[in-house]
Design an enzyme around this catalytic site. Structure first.
Site, short mmCIF file in Angstrom:
data_model
loop_
_atom_site.label_atom_id
_atom_site.label_comp_id
_atom_site.label_asym_id
_atom_site.label_seq_id
_atom_site.Cartn_x
_atom_site.Cartn_y
_atom_site.Cartn_z
N ALA A 76 1.12 40.29 -13.32
CA ALA A 76 1.63 41.46 -12.26
C ALA A 76 0.68 42.44 -11.09
CB ALA A 76 1.27 42.67 -13.93
N TYR A 143 -3.54 45.74 0.04
CA TYR A 143 -2.74 44.84 -0.43
C TYR A 143 -3.61 43.50 -0.58
CZ TYR A 143 -1.00 40.35 -2.49
OH TYR A 143 -0.38 39.53 -3.02
N GLY A 283 -0.26 43.97 11.35
CA GLY A 283 -0.84 43.46 10.02
C GLY A 283 -0.21 41.71 9.97
N1 UFG Z 1 9.54 37.79 8.65
C1 UFG Z 1 10.56 38.41 10.01
N2 UFG Z 1 11.55 39.25 9.65
C2 UFG Z 1 11.31 39.60 8.40
C3 UFG Z 1 10.45 39.15 7.44
C4 UFG Z 1 10.30 38.47 8.29
O1 UFG Z 1 10.50 37.58 11.18
O2 UFG Z 1 13.04 40.28 8.27
C5 UFG Z 1 8.73 36.92 9.26
C6 UFG Z 1 6.90 37.18 9.13
O3 UFG Z 1 6.75 38.71 10.15
C7 UFG Z 1 6.55 36.29 8.57
C8 UFG Z 1 7.10 36.04 8.35
O4 UFG Z 1 8.58 35.77 8.48
O5 UFG Z 1 5.88 36.26 10.50
C9 UFG Z 1 7.23 35.43 6.90
O6 UFG Z 1 7.00 36.71 6.09
P1 UFG Z 1 7.18 37.40 4.36
O7 UFG Z 1 7.06 38.80 4.64
O8 UFG Z 1 8.07 36.17 3.93
O9 UFG Z 1 5.72 36.87 4.27
P2 UFG Z 1 3.89 36.92 5.37
O10 UFG Z 1 4.04 35.69 5.50
O11 UFG Z 1 4.04 38.53 5.58
O12 UFG Z 1 3.51 37.16 3.42
C10 UFG Z 1 3.11 36.38 2.86
C11 UFG Z 1 3.01 36.84 1.06
C12 UFG Z 1 2.27 37.90 0.72
C13 UFG Z 1 1.12 37.93 1.04
C14 UFG Z 1 0.39 37.30 2.76
C15 UFG Z 1 -0.57 36.87 3.40
O13 UFG Z 1 4.77 37.32 0.98
O14 UFG Z 1 2.37 38.28 -0.44
O15 UFG Z 1 1.71 36.38 3.07
O16 UFG Z 1 -0.19 37.25 4.64
F1 UFG Z 1 0.37 38.79 1.56
#
Ligand code: UFG
Length: 331
Positions: A76, A143, A283
């Site tokens: 959670a 986060y 970020g």
């Molecule tokens: N992305 C896009 N378009 C979108 C959504 C995402 O280009 O509409 C890209 C993001 O910029 C990123 C990649 O796809 O480069 C993956 O994005 P996600 O949001 O699926 O996942 P993140 O890598 O941002 O996040 C993951 C976990 C988080 C954690 C993070 C660590 O989901 O919980 O890794 O940085 F915090």
């Protein structure tokens, strides 16, 4: 074992609860349904609806009897990186304060084991790739900072009170298992968003940044199948040692760019997916790839579902069978 699963109505929690039940464990789920879905709690689990901070002590007991549970799997959490920047109080309270309440309830009830959902976001912008557990932890958003603070709290509880604890630092979790998958009210993750475009629930997918220092200019991530992640939780429970807090990265060890993920979604669905180039998301690191060598060596963990098309195919099957239960469909 008799196990308490917090967040068992959410994505990773519900898949892990499903696997625990399949392996013959008794599962009690606590979830306040603020982001989870009641219908995701697997059949066979007892369900207590409530905030972990409020119900942990009554569920775990006051220590006047033998411990009621062998362990807690704590999923959670508040987990939207962008939201954590604009509403940090929700993260410090919802993640850190809640987990301290849980740790206190575990101490009082003498519950011996904890497996905690930590994250790659504890590392921030990595200095090298793949990332190992000894690399610097410099989170770039609240986060990640709250998850890192919790990791520190767990270490001190293990040292002081003999808790047998494991933090699993997930990289990019994806895929689905037996009717449990990603169905969030607010979806920000790449694979479900791309598949929603294929399903006609969204017009297009925005690619956040096409000028990253990567092969095709889009960001690279390490996608781990949620079933492999669930296996790691089981192994962590088995290996837990009193007075020790172990930390493990969990990824598949390979990186895929945003364009490669979109291509995989096109291959799997056979449907056109409209894309648009968009600015970088604040970020976001360019590349996040896990070294999972420690989990492989210490836990005997082996990621088995590392093929990107298989991960996407499982997510696709899940989204298709969701039908009216999909939040994207409703929204
Ligand atoms: N992305 C896009 N378009 C979108 C959504 C995402 O280009 O509409 C890209 C993001 O910029 C990123 C990649 O796809 O480069 C993956 O994005 P996600 O949001 O699926 O996942 P993140 O890598 O941002 O996040 C993951 C976990 C988080 C954690 C993070 C660590 O989901 O919980 O890794 O940085 F915090």
């Amino acid at each position: 074992m008799r196990l308490l699963v917090t967040g068992g109505a959410g994505y990773v929690g519900s898949v892990c609860a499903t696997v625990l039940l399949e392996r013959g464990h008794e599962v009690v789920v606590v979830d306040d349904l603020s982001t989870g879905n009641a219908d995701a709690v697997p059949t066979g689990a007892e369900f207590v609806e409530g905030d972990v901070a409020e119900v942990a002590s009554s569920v775990l007991g006051d220590g006047s009897t033998e411990p009621r549970f062998d362990g807690v799997l704590h999923f959670a959490a508040q987990s939207l990186v962008g939201e954590s920047v604009v509403a940090p109080e929700k993260y410090w309270r919802g993640n850190v304060v809640t987990t301290i309440e849980l740790l206190e309830a575990m101490r009082v009830s003498r519950t011996p084991k904890l497996v905690f959902s930590s994250t790659a976001a504890t590392y921030g912008e990595p200095e090298r790739s793949p990332i190992t557990e000894t690399d610097p932890t410099r989170p770039t958003n609240p986060y990640g900072a709250t998850k890192l603070a919790i990791d520190h709290a767990i270490t001190s509880y293990a040292n002081a009170y003999g808790l047998a604890a494991t933090s699993l630092r997930y990289f990019n979790v994806a895929g689905a298992y037996r009717g449990a998958g990603e169905n969030r009210v607010v979806e920000t993750h790449l694979i479900p968003l791309v598949l929603q475009v294929a399903l006609g629930q969204r017009d297009k997918i925005s690619i956040f940044g096409t000028d990253w220092p990567t092969q095709d200019g889009t960001a690279v991530r390490d996608y781990i199948h949620v079933l492999d992640l669930a296996e790691a939780h089981l192994l962590a429970l088995g290996a837990a040692t009193p007075g020790t807090h172990s930390i493990y990265n969990l990824g598949s060890g390979a990186g895929f760019s945003v364009r490669e993920v979109i291509s995989a979604c096109q291959r799997v669905t056979g449907l056109p997916i409209a894309v648009e180039d968009a600015p970088r998301r604040a970020g976001d690191p360019a590349v996040l790839i896990a070294s999972s060598e420690r989990a492989i060596a210490d836990l005997g963990w082996r990621p088995e579902h590392t093929d990107l098309d298989e991960i996407v195919a499982d997510a696709w099957e899940f989204l298709q069978q969701l039908g009216d239960r999909s939040h994207a469909h409703r929204g």
